[in-house]
Design an enzyme around this catalytic site. Structure first.
Site, short mmCIF file in Angstrom:
data_model
loop_
_atom_site.label_atom_id
_atom_site.label_comp_id
_atom_site.label_asym_id
_atom_site.label_seq_id
_atom_site.Cartn_x
_atom_site.Cartn_y
_atom_site.Cartn_z
N TYR A 119 0.91 -1.30 0.01
CA TYR A 119 -0.06 -0.09 0.06
C TYR A 119 0.84 1.31 0.08
O TYR A 119 0.86 2.08 -0.75
CB TYR A 119 -0.98 0.04 1.18
CG TYR A 119 -1.89 1.17 1.18
CD1 TYR A 119 -3.04 1.11 0.26
CD2 TYR A 119 -1.76 1.91 2.35
CE1 TYR A 119 -3.83 2.18 0.53
CE2 TYR A 119 -2.59 3.29 2.31
CZ TYR A 119 -3.80 3.24 1.72
OH TYR A 119 -4.81 4.16 1.55
N VAL A 162 -11.56 1.64 14.13
CA VAL A 162 -12.74 2.39 14.51
C VAL A 162 -13.93 1.35 14.47
O VAL A 162 -14.57 0.81 15.29
CB VAL A 162 -12.97 3.73 13.70
CG1 VAL A 162 -14.57 4.16 14.03
CG2 VAL A 162 -12.22 4.62 14.44
N PHE A 165 -13.77 -1.71 16.91
CA PHE A 165 -13.94 -1.48 18.39
C PHE A 165 -15.55 -1.27 18.46
O PHE A 165 -16.15 -1.77 19.37
CB PHE A 165 -13.27 -0.14 18.83
CG PHE A 165 -11.65 -0.38 19.18
CD1 PHE A 165 -11.30 -1.59 19.06
CD2 PHE A 165 -10.83 0.83 19.26
CE1 PHE A 165 -9.86 -1.90 19.32
CE2 PHE A 165 -9.69 0.76 19.28
CZ PHE A 165 -9.07 -0.75 19.45
N1 UDP Z 1 -5.74 -1.64 15.93
C1 UDP Z 1 -6.13 -2.23 17.02
N2 UDP Z 1 -7.12 -3.00 17.33
C2 UDP Z 1 -7.89 -3.44 15.97
C3 UDP Z 1 -7.60 -2.84 14.89
C4 UDP Z 1 -6.42 -1.96 14.89
O1 UDP Z 1 -5.57 -1.89 18.18
O2 UDP Z 1 -8.92 -4.19 16.11
C5 UDP Z 1 -4.69 -0.85 15.77
C6 UDP Z 1 -3.59 -0.90 14.88
O3 UDP Z 1 -2.74 -2.05 15.19
C7 UDP Z 1 -3.07 0.53 14.64
C8 UDP Z 1 -4.30 1.35 14.90
O4 UDP Z 1 -5.20 0.64 15.78
O5 UDP Z 1 -2.21 0.70 15.64
C9 UDP Z 1 -4.94 2.04 13.62
O6 UDP Z 1 -5.20 0.71 12.85
P1 UDP Z 1 -6.21 0.85 11.78
O7 UDP Z 1 -6.14 -0.62 10.98
O8 UDP Z 1 -7.31 1.57 12.06
O9 UDP Z 1 -5.40 1.98 10.69
P2 UDP Z 1 -3.96 2.21 10.22
O10 UDP Z 1 -2.91 1.20 10.67
O11 UDP Z 1 -3.99 2.02 8.88
O12 UDP Z 1 -3.61 3.53 10.69
#
Ligand code: UDP
Length: 284
Positions: A119, A162, A165
């Site tokens: 990506y 988001v 959760f």
């Molecule tokens: N994350 C988490 N639990 C989840 C999904 C994501 O703690 O169920 C964490 C993930 O490891 C990252 C952050 O939340 O540190 C944001 O992840 P997301 O996939 O939303 O977006 P990105 O990593 O692309 O910023």
């Protein structure tokens, strides 16, 4: 207006209301393949790509292709039709950033061969393609570096923090925080982001502009906020951090403030409340 999508990670239901309008059509097509389009083209907005780390890990080749071949095909379309071209780029071009917050002048810290490379590097190539068409052909270009954005119509199972959760909290299941939850993100509500994109399209800045909400929070704070707003009694369960997960992320939006007179208006708490309402009302 023609909306082009493979629906690889999307949902036709998200644009069903628009399809009632005579000037709107949804075309099932992969922009990584050449495309022909009738009628005048004023603007090409290239948002095609999986955007969730779970999705682009599941579709690594498609993600690389749409960021590279797809970008080139859409730049060709814009050039042939005299249209302005806007690229949806990403804060992922900064990788796991060593500069905080991230200004557009920061070149980033990206692992090209890690799981996120498909990506990050595709979007970096997309930016390079865009600037090449601007410099070589004088194409009118815009590059939006979009930071984490959320809101109604996200897929409940797209794997991002988001929707995960919220659906977990509403189902009374444990909220899955990866690592110790101290990593940060800055969450922008979708309406604010769209306003920023439209202002960027209307200005004449060819280079990258960060669009995001500078309000930064840890993922543990996000999980607690979702619990509070849903009134859920779910537990918080910790599991290992994914490979190359960025430690911190916050946009420096000085450029957007100056060029576009734009900044987010919806605080994360308010945006989350609206998103929770949507997930509740649609039963997702
Ligand atoms: N994350 C988490 N639990 C989840 C999904 C994501 O703690 O169920 C964490 C993930 O490891 C990252 C952050 O939340 O540190 C944001 O992840 P997301 O996939 O939303 O977006 P990105 O990593 O692309 O910023």
């Amino acid at each position: 207006m023609t909306c082009i999508d493979t629906l690889l990670t999307g949902d036709a239901g998200n644009v069903r209301a628009l399809e009632a309008r005579p000037q709107f059509q949804l075309l099932r097509h992969d922009v990584s393949q050449p495309l022909e389009l009738g009628g005048p083209v004023d603007a090409v907005l290239h948002f095609a790509s999986p955007a969730s780390p779970v999705d682009y890990a599941a579709h690594p080749i498609e993600t690389l292709e749409v960021g590279t071949l797809g970008t080139r095909n859409l730049l060709e379309l814009a050039q042939a039709r005299g249209a302005v071209f806007l690229l949806a780029s990403t804060s992922e071009v900064y990788g796991d950033p060593l500069v905080h917050p991230q200004p557009e002048t920061y070149w980033g810290n990206v692992n090209p061969i890690g799981p996120r490379g498909v990506y990050d590097e595709a979007k970096r190539a997309a930016e390079a393609f865009t600037m090449a068409y601007h410099r070589r052909h004088g194409l009118r270009t815009r590059i939006a570096r979009i930071f984490n954005t959320f809101g109604p119509r996200m897929r409940s199972n797209d794997g991002r923090a988001v929707p995960n959760f919220i659906t977990q909290a509403l189902a009374g299941k444990a909220l899955t925080v990866y690592g110790d939850g101290s990593q940060t993100r800055s969450l922008c509500y979708v309406d604010d982001l769209i306003e920023g994109v439209m202002r960027l399209l209307a200005c004449d800045e060819p280079g990258p502009v960060n669009l995001g909400n500078p309000q930064e929070l840890t993922m543990l704070e996000l999980a607690r906020l979702v619990k509070e707003l849903t009134g859920s009694r779910s537990e918080i369960a910790f599991s290992p951090l994914p490979v190359d997960d960025p430690r911190q992320r916050q946009p420096d939006i000085t450029r957007a403030r100056e060029l576009l007179e734009w900044e987010p208006r919806v605080a994360p708490r308010e945006g989350l409340a609206r998103t929770i309402d949507w997930f509740r009302s649609t039963g997702r």
